[in-house]
Design a protein around this motif. Sequence first.
Motif, PDB file in Angstrom:
ATOM      1  N   ALA A   1     -25.026  10.958   3.605  1.00  0.00           N
ATOM      2  CA  ALA A   1     -26.372  11.510   3.754  1.00  0.00           C
ATOM      3  C   ALA A   1     -26.732  12.404   2.567  1.00  0.00           C
ATOM      4  N   HIS A   2     -25.727  13.101   2.034  1.00  0.00           N
ATOM      5  CA  HIS A   2     -25.922  13.945   0.859  1.00  0.00           C
ATOM      6  C   HIS A   2     -26.473  13.127  -0.303  1.00  0.00           C
ATOM      7  N   GLU A   3     -26.013  11.887  -0.430  1.00  0.00           N
ATOM      8  CA  GLU A   3     -26.489  11.008  -1.497  1.00  0.00           C
ATOM      9  C   GLU A   3     -27.838  10.390  -1.169  1.00  0.00           C
TER      10      GLU A   3
ATOM     11  N   GLN B   1     -39.188  14.423   7.442  1.00  0.00           N
ATOM     12  CA  GLN B   1     -38.826  13.031   7.723  1.00  0.00           C
ATOM     13  C   GLN B   1     -37.312  12.855   7.740  1.00  0.00           C
ATOM     14  N   ILE B   2     -36.616  13.565   6.859  1.00  0.00           N
ATOM     15  CA  ILE B   2     -35.154  13.503   6.851  1.00  0.00           C
ATOM     16  C   ILE B   2     -34.599  14.039   8.169  1.00  0.00           C
ATOM     17  N   LYS B   3     -35.145  15.153   8.643  1.00  0.00           N
ATOM     18  CA  LYS B   3     -34.687  15.712   9.914  1.00  0.00           C
ATOM     19  C   LYS B   3     -34.932  14.745  11.053  1.00  0.00           C
ATOM     20  N   LYS B   4     -36.071  14.054  11.039  1.00  0.00           N
ATOM     21  CA  LYS B   4     -36.364  13.085  12.093  1.00  0.00           C
ATOM     22  C   LYS B   4     -35.411  11.900  12.019  1.00  0.00           C
ATOM     23  N   THR B   5     -35.059  11.494  10.805  1.00  0.00           N
ATOM     24  CA  THR B   5     -34.113  10.395  10.626  1.00  0.00           C
ATOM     25  C   THR B   5     -32.749  10.754  11.206  1.00  0.00           C
ATOM     26  N   ILE B   6     -32.282  11.950  10.902  1.00  0.00           N
ATOM     27  CA  ILE B   6     -30.987  12.389  11.417  1.00  0.00           C
ATOM     28  C   ILE B   6     -31.066  12.610  12.934  1.00  0.00           C
ATOM     29  N   GLU B   7     -32.218  13.005  13.414  1.00  0.00           N
ATOM     30  CA  GLU B   7     -32.416  13.168  14.853  1.00  0.00           C
ATOM     31  C   GLU B   7     -32.229  11.843  15.589  1.00  0.00           C
TER      32      GLU B   7
ATOM     33  N   TRP C   1     -26.717   5.151   7.190  1.00  0.00           N
ATOM     34  CA  TRP C   1     -27.216   4.197   6.194  1.00  0.00           C
ATOM     35  C   TRP C   1     -28.398   3.394   6.741  1.00  0.00           C
ATOM     36  N   LEU C   2     -28.232   2.867   7.945  1.00  0.00           N
ATOM     37  CA  LEU C   2     -29.289   2.043   8.528  1.00  0.00           C
ATOM     38  C   LEU C   2     -30.549   2.868   8.795  1.00  0.00           C
ATOM     39  N   ALA C   3     -30.376   4.101   9.247  1.00  0.00           N
ATOM     40  CA  ALA C   3     -31.532   4.949   9.553  1.00  0.00           C
ATOM     41  C   ALA C   3     -32.323   5.289   8.289  1.00  0.00           C
ATOM     42  N   PHE C   4     -31.628   5.549   7.188  1.00  0.00           N
ATOM     43  CA  PHE C   4     -32.308   5.913   5.942  1.00  0.00           C
ATOM     44  C   PHE C   4     -32.926   4.705   5.240  1.00  0.00           C
ATOM     45  N   THR C   5     -32.343   3.521   5.433  1.00  0.00           N
ATOM     46  CA  THR C   5     -32.828   2.338   4.716  1.00  0.00           C
ATOM     47  C   THR C   5     -33.687   1.442   5.592  1.00  0.00           C
ATOM     48  N   GLU C   6     -33.980   1.857   6.808  1.00  0.00           N
ATOM     49  CA  GLU C   6     -34.775   1.048   7.716  1.00  0.00           C
ATOM     50  C   GLU C   6     -36.133   0.712   7.078  1.00  0.00           C
TER      51      GLU C   6
ATOM     52  N   ASP D   1     -24.918  -4.509  16.225  1.00  0.00           N
ATOM     53  CA  ASP D   1     -24.729  -3.563  17.333  1.00  0.00           C
ATOM     54  C   ASP D   1     -25.299  -2.185  16.990  1.00  0.00           C
ATOM     55  N   HIS D   2     -25.086  -1.752  15.768  1.00  0.00           N
ATOM     56  CA  HIS D   2     -25.601  -0.442  15.358  1.00  0.00           C
ATOM     57  C   HIS D   2     -27.117  -0.483  15.184  1.00  0.00           C
ATOM     58  N   GLU D   3     -27.642  -1.586  14.675  1.00  0.00           N
ATOM     59  CA  GLU D   3     -29.097  -1.726  14.582  1.00  0.00           C
ATOM     60  C   GLU D   3     -29.740  -1.696  15.963  1.00  0.00           C
TER      61      GLU D   3
END
Length: 457
Positions: free
Chosen positions: A304-306, A317-323, A344-349, A443-445
Amino acid sequence: MPEQDIDEIWNDDLLGYRERGDAFTSLVTSIEDHRTISIEAGYGRGKTFFRERWAKQLKASGECVVEIDARLSDHSGGPVITFLGALLNHVPKNDAEKWRSAVDVGKKIAVGGAKIISKAVLREGAEELFDQMSPADGDAGVFEEIAKAAGEDLSKAAGDAIARQLSAEKTRLELNEHLKVLHAQITAERDTDRIIVLIDELDRCHPDYAIALLEAMKLVFDQDGFVFMLMVNREYLENIAARRFGGAVEGEFYIEKFVDLRLKLEADAASMAAATHVLTLQLELEKPLSEHPAFGVEAAAKLAHELGPRSGLSMRQIKKTIERVDLCCRIYRSEYIDLPLLIWLAFTEGTEANDIQSKFGKSTFPRSEMTPENGHQVMERQNSNKTREGHGKYTAKIDHEINAKYPEFLTLERHQMHIPDDGKDYFPWYCIYYFLAPHYIPDHEAMLDAVHRLQVD
């Protein structure tokens, strides 16, 4: 102000905004006349967070700070009333006579200020005539001179407009005196003659009210002893101004009609990365896909740092993604989860594969390549080898790839890879590409999709 007090005020500052607070404090405390300054940032970039902490810092430093939430004041009855209400709350109430006097002055300002604002934007086409008048113009003689200079082309509408403007200018002079009295009452028991007015949420109130509030600030309250600080999204303000007044001259901005100095509030990439890292470390994972560190919270925070600063997302938006990832961890506590994969999937969705590669780099998260399609291709190529020698060479190549790119997969147990309990032994590469790949990312998606349906957009 003691350093420990400042530390306490900014203790939850993940974006490094304290440095901006120190710089802006030095700036406003050097102002002895009047200024209007904008602090500009886009949506979700931390304007309100900064304003709240900075206001505390200013107050602790002995400054007189008036905070106005434009969104909450939108229905107060008018921007002049909004400013007066906020200012009157800072008049010392221990002296009843002084308080009543301040209220009386406030009433006069309210009436005169409303008159000024009502005439602020005239549409009779006489603006070029107004430019010939100075604030001191206010008698009939000046009007007659202007009328004579304009000749017979002066329409009745323009004449009426000028008359109203002259009347408004006379009212403005009276307001100056009223505001001086109110200012003196507010600052009488303070060590400073400066009143700092922080205005926030301007981009969340009705467009007409936002424009009217800016006009009131500039036309009525822009007096010595007042420093206005606007926390604003410039792009939003320019858009509503364009809809109301038409496009601005190229290279000019509407906001510059009201402000003397424009500043920006912007977290650098390192601060964004650090903030994203801290937020991800707070996630709680019940059942990691394996005990290998690559599947844990620390690895997710490192990823996530990257991704945070490269994503182009705002901090909100980052906070909502991590939420969303956090909700997955809470709702699917009984499932085996690869937390970095969820990150990864949440940030690249919603991002195309080629865009992901250009934005984040192909090697940022190698496990993201373990798709059902890639697993199927590996199996097809292996099956296409007709000779034992061909099988052996290709198997060696796949084994090398796994050890080089995905060694953590080798720590998974049979049930974590969806291998049937049939008593058979399978090669590690076969377990990963044949049994794991079809389920791993889907499964993760599915978890993220299910959570997305629960959340309000």
